[in-house]
Design an enzyme around this catalytic site. Structure first.
Site, short mmCIF file in Angstrom:
data_model
loop_
_atom_site.label_atom_id
_atom_site.label_comp_id
_atom_site.label_asym_id
_atom_site.label_seq_id
_atom_site.Cartn_x
_atom_site.Cartn_y
_atom_site.Cartn_z
N ASN A 21 0.85 -1.19 0.00
CA ASN A 21 0.00 0.00 0.00
C ASN A 21 0.88 1.24 0.00
O ASN A 21 1.86 1.31 0.75
CB ASN A 21 -0.91 0.00 1.23
CG ASN A 21 -1.83 1.22 1.27
OD1 ASN A 21 -1.41 2.31 1.62
ND2 ASN A 21 -3.08 1.03 0.91
N ALA A 53 -4.89 -0.19 -3.07
CA ALA A 53 -5.36 1.16 -2.77
C ALA A 53 -6.65 1.03 -1.96
O ALA A 53 -7.56 0.28 -2.34
CB ALA A 53 -5.64 1.95 -4.05
N GLU A 54 -6.71 1.76 -0.85
CA GLU A 54 -7.85 1.56 0.06
C GLU A 54 -9.17 2.08 -0.48
O GLU A 54 -10.22 1.84 0.12
CB GLU A 54 -7.56 2.16 1.45
CG GLU A 54 -7.30 3.64 1.49
CD GLU A 54 -5.82 3.94 1.56
OE1 GLU A 54 -5.45 4.90 2.26
OE2 GLU A 54 -5.02 3.25 0.89
N ASN A 55 -9.14 2.80 -1.62
CA ASN A 55 -10.42 3.16 -2.23
C ASN A 55 -11.00 2.03 -3.08
O ASN A 55 -12.07 2.19 -3.66
CB ASN A 55 -10.29 4.45 -3.06
CG ASN A 55 -9.24 4.34 -4.14
OD1 ASN A 55 -8.23 3.66 -3.98
ND2 ASN A 55 -9.46 5.01 -5.26
#
Length: 220
Positions: free
Chosen positions: A26, A49-51
């Protein structure tokens, strides 16, 4: 002492040397996003990606940006063959489950114990903490990329963080335009120095106590 574009590349390039084949990685906002374009040849990692993207790639060529394809910071990216999309709650579940091998983050301050402060300066506007707390606590390894000093010339590598913490004792490696430092049980170990700086330069600009080994690598 700001970080110019060449130094940003050097910092990101040094961080990319920590990547190993098959890792899930990340990248935070700022210098960390540059790591995606500097992965060593022969190393294949999966950028998270945390989205909601697993398999993010580097930045697109100018004019080839897709307005619907961005990282968690809102900057345009590409995706690799085999990439997948998911709800952000699933992306965060991957973090909380401990599936992230390395997270590479920016920081406002890091203490000699590896405490991380990277989400707010009191009294200033903040967009939100994002995934910083989860990443700092749950990633298997946390690497910080940042300027060695702030705009006032004060060290960002502290004995103790003055700003609100994101997480305690989470950072394992700190990379700045001056040096590479490893957080150990014995203290903060100076591992490498970036040219043209010297040991004396690094010690003078570091508030935290440094362990100086007999042999320190000098990076060009």
């Amino acid at each position: 002492m700001g970080v110019g574009e060449d130094n940003r590349d050097r910092i990101a390039g040094r961080a990319a040397q920590e990547l190993r084949d098959g890792m899930v990685v990340n990248l935070g906002i700022g210098i960390p996003t540059m790591v995606a374009d500097l992965v060593p040849e022969g190393i294949h990692v999966i950028f998270h990606a945390e989205n909601g993207i697993l398999g993010a790639g580097g930045g697109p060529a100018p004019g080839e940006e897709d307005a619907f394809l961005c990282n968690a910071g809102g900057f345009p990216i590409t995706v690799v063959d085999g990439a997948s999309y998911c709800d952000s709650s699933i992306a965060f579940a991957m973090i909380r489950r401990g599936c992230i091998d390395i997270t590479i983050l920016g920081a406002l301050e890091v203490s000699e114990r590896g405490d991380l402060a990277n989400w707010i300066v009191p009294g200033k506007r903040v967009a939100g903490i994002g995934g910083a707390m989860e990443l700092a606590q749950k990633a298997k390894k946390v690497i910080v990329l940042m300027n060695h000093v702030n705009r006032q010339g004060e060290s960002k590598v502290k004995k103790q963080c003055a700003l609100p913490l994101t997480a305690r004792e989470c950072v394992k490696l700190i990379i700045t335009e001056m040096a590479v430092m490893e957080v150990t049980d014995q203290g903060l170990l100076l591992k490498e120095i970036m040219s043209p700086y010297t040991v004396e330069d690094v010690v003078r600009h570091t508030e935290a106590a440094l362990i100086l080994p007999k042999h320190i690598s000098y990076l060009p």
